[in-house]
Design a protein around this motif. Structure first.
Motif, PDB file in Angstrom:
ATOM      1  N   THR A 159      -2.002  -7.474  -5.091  1.00  0.00           N
ATOM      2  CA  THR A 159      -1.333  -8.795  -4.289  1.00  0.00           C
ATOM      3  C   THR A 159      -2.114 -10.174  -4.568  1.00  0.00           C
ATOM      4  O   THR A 159      -1.138 -10.849  -4.504  1.00  0.00           O
ATOM      5  CB  THR A 159      -1.908  -8.577  -2.749  1.00  0.00           C
ATOM      6  OG1 THR A 159      -1.549  -6.997  -2.540  1.00  0.00           O
ATOM      7  CG2 THR A 159      -1.156  -9.789  -2.046  1.00  0.00           C
ATOM      8  N   PRO A 160      -3.332 -10.122  -5.475  1.00  0.00           N
ATOM      9  CA  PRO A 160      -3.754 -11.566  -6.125  1.00  0.00           C
ATOM     10  C   PRO A 160      -3.078 -11.515  -7.266  1.00  0.00           C
ATOM     11  O   PRO A 160      -2.587 -12.732  -7.254  1.00  0.00           O
ATOM     12  CB  PRO A 160      -5.010 -11.256  -6.531  1.00  0.00           C
ATOM     13  CG  PRO A 160      -5.485  -9.987  -5.283  1.00  0.00           C
ATOM     14  CD  PRO A 160      -4.131  -9.080  -5.238  1.00  0.00           C
ATOM     15  N   SER A 211      -0.818  -8.617   3.100  1.00  0.00           N
ATOM     16  CA  SER A 211      -1.502  -8.295   3.507  1.00  0.00           C
ATOM     17  C   SER A 211      -1.912  -6.735   2.245  1.00  0.00           C
ATOM     18  O   SER A 211      -0.072  -5.713   2.032  1.00  0.00           O
ATOM     19  CB  SER A 211      -1.537  -7.646   5.177  1.00  0.00           C
ATOM     20  OG  SER A 211      -3.331  -6.010   5.253  1.00  0.00           O
ATOM     21  N   GLY A 212      -3.123  -6.569   2.304  1.00  0.00           N
ATOM     22  CA  GLY A 212      -3.447  -5.061   1.684  1.00  0.00           C
ATOM     23  C   GLY A 212      -3.489  -5.311  -0.358  1.00  0.00           C
ATOM     24  O   GLY A 212      -2.510  -6.385  -0.246  1.00  0.00           O
ATOM     25  N   GLY A 234       0.539  -1.219  -0.654  1.00  0.00           N
ATOM     26  CA  GLY A 234       0.020  -0.115   0.243  1.00  0.00           C
ATOM     27  C   GLY A 234       0.454   1.665   0.192  1.00  0.00           C
ATOM     28  O   GLY A 234       1.508   1.723   1.060  1.00  0.00           O
ATOM     29  N   SER A 235       0.832   2.096  -1.010  1.00  0.00           N
ATOM     30  CA  SER A 235       1.034   3.323  -1.163  1.00  0.00           C
ATOM     31  C   SER A 235       1.841   4.139  -0.055  1.00  0.00           C
ATOM     32  O   SER A 235       2.428   5.037   0.273  1.00  0.00           O
ATOM     33  CB  SER A 235       1.708   3.965  -2.268  1.00  0.00           C
ATOM     34  OG  SER A 235       1.751   3.505  -3.719  1.00  0.00           O
ATOM     35  N   PRO A 289      -7.560 -10.182   2.841  1.00  0.00           N
ATOM     36  CA  PRO A 289      -7.993  -9.284   3.523  1.00  0.00           C
ATOM     37  C   PRO A 289      -8.059  -7.945   3.948  1.00  0.00           C
ATOM     38  O   PRO A 289      -7.951  -8.079   5.341  1.00  0.00           O
ATOM     39  CB  PRO A 289      -9.675  -9.971   2.998  1.00  0.00           C
ATOM     40  CG  PRO A 289      -9.636 -11.154   2.929  1.00  0.00           C
ATOM     41  CD  PRO A 289      -8.371 -11.537   3.098  1.00  0.00           C
ATOM     42  N   GLY A 290      -8.510  -6.918   3.791  1.00  0.00           N
ATOM     43  CA  GLY A 290      -8.446  -5.634   5.147  1.00  0.00           C
ATOM     44  C   GLY A 290      -9.600  -5.846   6.238  1.00  0.00           C
ATOM     45  O   GLY A 290      -8.852  -5.636   7.062  1.00  0.00           O
TER      46      GLY A 290
END
Length: 328
Positions: A252-253, A241-242, A183-184, A290-291
């Motif tokens: 990510t996937p 994560s993320g 996650g940036s 997932p978040g």
């Protein structure tokens, strides 16, 4: 068959042994054994027995083909559980089984059904696939009458031996874990990460040894590089994560598909945590979380981790079956 057990007035039972435990329930909330099996009734016991409504007592002895409730349970106990489950002496005709380890409780449900279908025997357990700790109660067993027949006991023994163990606890094993948080917005410091403290707490319970935690922006090349770096450190579980939603920046996937030799599943019929993704590379599970796991106390991740740390196979069909009860 003529029973050798007879019902007599409590006053006439002095000097005779009790054939079963006598339970007392008092106004102060106490519920327990007042007199144990084989206790020789004394004249001083008469008022105590009448105080709990015992105007009559069973006395006598069993015939050769009859088996007392406590003996009937004790004959079966070692044949239905694995070495990670222990049991104590019967009390009030019941026996309690407890876990000796922290792990995942498993039930052969078909065999448990067969065992409970036998006349007189009853075994009630906690739910299959429950996480348990040392000392947790797992199973309560008893036969419902005061005694049963030898034929019934032998039938129960046969089913138990054919399906041993019916009840198991799969111990959790320590595993080396790598964590990547994408996650940036987190990488740049715009917002504070909340995933790491949550996952550290969960992994501590299961015995996870965190090798490293890496933060990466929404850049698939940097993510793949970090994944390869952690995989080179002989980890057994890689958690990401993320970037797990359907947004265009969520990579990510895609990274999990690129790295894994096989994708076990992408998405599960469990909420919260529908987007849980699991791949595997050699002996390392690669898990996209997932978040929802950050904000919800229980998600699909909490159904996955016990299987991984107990060395249970992770397969898609089992998680599909979790759809019944999958609304957590």
């Amino acid at each position: 068959m003529t029973d050798m057990i007879e019902k007599v007035r409590t006053e006439d039972a002095v000097g005779k042994p009790l054939i079963h435990d006598i339970t007392s329930i008092r106004k102060d909330g106490f519920k327990g054994v007042l007199f144990k099996r084989n206790h020789i009734i004394q004249s001083d016991d008469i008022d105590k027995l009448k105080d709990i409504g015992k105007e009559h007592i069973y006395v006598g002895e069993l015939e050769d083909n009859q088996v007392h409730e406590e003996d009937a349970i004790l004959e079966i106990a070692p044949k239905i559980v694995d070495d990670n489950i222990e049991w104590g002496l019967p009390s009030e005709g019941k026996i309690t089984f407890k876990s000796k380890v922290r792990g995942l409780f498993k039930v052969n449900e078909e065999a448990a059904f067969k065992l409970n279908s036998i006349e007189d025997y009853t075994f009630a357990s906690i739910s299959n696939n429950t996480v348990v700790d040392v000392g947790d109660k797992l199973i309560g067993g008893r036969i419902v009458p005061l005694y049963t027949t030898r034929d019934v006991v032998e039938e129960a023994k046969k089913i138990s031996e054919e399906n041993n163990p019916i009840y198991r606890v799969l111990k959790f094993y320590k595993k080396r874990v790598g964590i990547i948080i994408t996650g940036s917005e987190i990488y740049s410091g715009r917002i504070k990460d909340m995933f790491e403290p949550m996952i550290r707490e969960k992994l501590k319970f299961y015995g996870g040894e965190i090798v490293d935690v890496i933060f990466v922006p929404d850049d698939i090349d940097k993510l793949l590089e970090s994944m390869r770096e952690l995989l080179s450190k002989d980890i057994e579980l890689l958690i990401l994560s993320g970037g797990m939603s359907v947004d265009p920046d969520d990579i990510t996937p895609t990274a999990i598909r690129n790295i894994s030799s096989d994708i076990i599943f992408k998405g599960v019929p469990i909420q919260p945590g529908n987007m849980l993704t699991v791949g595997v590379l050699k002996k390392t599970y690669i898990v996209g979380v997932p978040g929802a796991s950050i904000h919800s106390s229980k998600t699909s991740l909490d159904l996955l981790l016990p299987k991984i740390f107990s060395n249970s196979p992770v397969n898609k069909d089992e998680f599909i079956k979790m759809s019944v009860g999958g609304l957590l």
